[in-house]
Design a protein around this motif. Structure first.
Motif: not given
Length: 210
Positions: A38, A47, A71
């Protein structure tokens, strides 16, 4: 479109990130080290849109929940392995000394070969069982790559001595689904270095009877 290879965990399972020109990305097989994974995504201002699993052995799923929760993205796996994420006996983690590894159930089940479209990413989902019953490969023509998981390696093939493995079926999967791809296709394997379809057609001893 570009891809990144990140070897993760004690057996260096390759996770991959496929990135488009909008810095959106797809994540393949985040097997371990979720925090570091991450952090890499954050550092490069990417993204994430989805996690795609080639199969659900423990070394490919260890960071699934940490990445998914960070996410808020869906996870895809083949329906034949829908229970493997939650069951250490099925995903194999109970056999090794890494503890019981699990993840929550996948959000989306792949049921048949098809074209998968996520934002600008278009991939052919190829059913390539043999290493495991629900192994799939993701071929992305635009990037000229196939994410082959543990089906095909540089100079080798996936192991078939784990539950659900079948060497004859794996060889058939490789010949019918992978070696029919354009020869210049880069093979992004679950472990080790990358290779190409042409190289494996010419020199892989498991496929050529050397």
């Amino acid at each position: 479109m570009k891809w990144i290879q990140l070897p993760l965990g004690p057996i260096q399972t390759n996770a991959y990130i496929l990135i488009n020109n909008k810095k959106e990305c797809l994540i393949f097989d985040p097997g371990s080290e979720g925090k570091a994974f991450n952090a890499y995504i954050e550092e490069h201002s990417l993204k994430p849109l989805a996690i795609l699993l080639t199969h659900a052995h423990f070394d490919h799923i260890g960071a699934v929940d940490e990445v998914r929760e960070k996410w808020d993205i869906p996870v895809y796996v083949h329906k034949k392995e829908k229970d493997w994420l939650t069951d250490p006996a099925l995903n194999g983690s109970h056999r090794f000394q890494f503890g019981k590894i699990t993840a929550r159930p996948a959000d989306n089940l792949l049921r048949e070969e098809s074209k998968l479209v996520i934002s600008t990413f278009e991939m052919d989902v190829l059913f390539t069982p043999g290493h495991s019953p629900g192994s799939v490969s993701y071929y992305c023509p635009a990037a000229k790559v196939v994410f082959a998981g543990d089906a095909l390696f540089a100079g080798s093939i996936g192991r078939t001595d784990l539950p659900g493995g079948n060497q004859d079926l794996l060889i058939k999967s490789i010949h019918d689904k992978l070696l029919t791809l354009p020869e210049e296709t880069t093979v992004l394997s679950g472990h080790g270095m990358t290779t190409t379809i042409e190289r494996e057609m010419d020199s892989n001893p498991f496929l050529n009877g050397f």
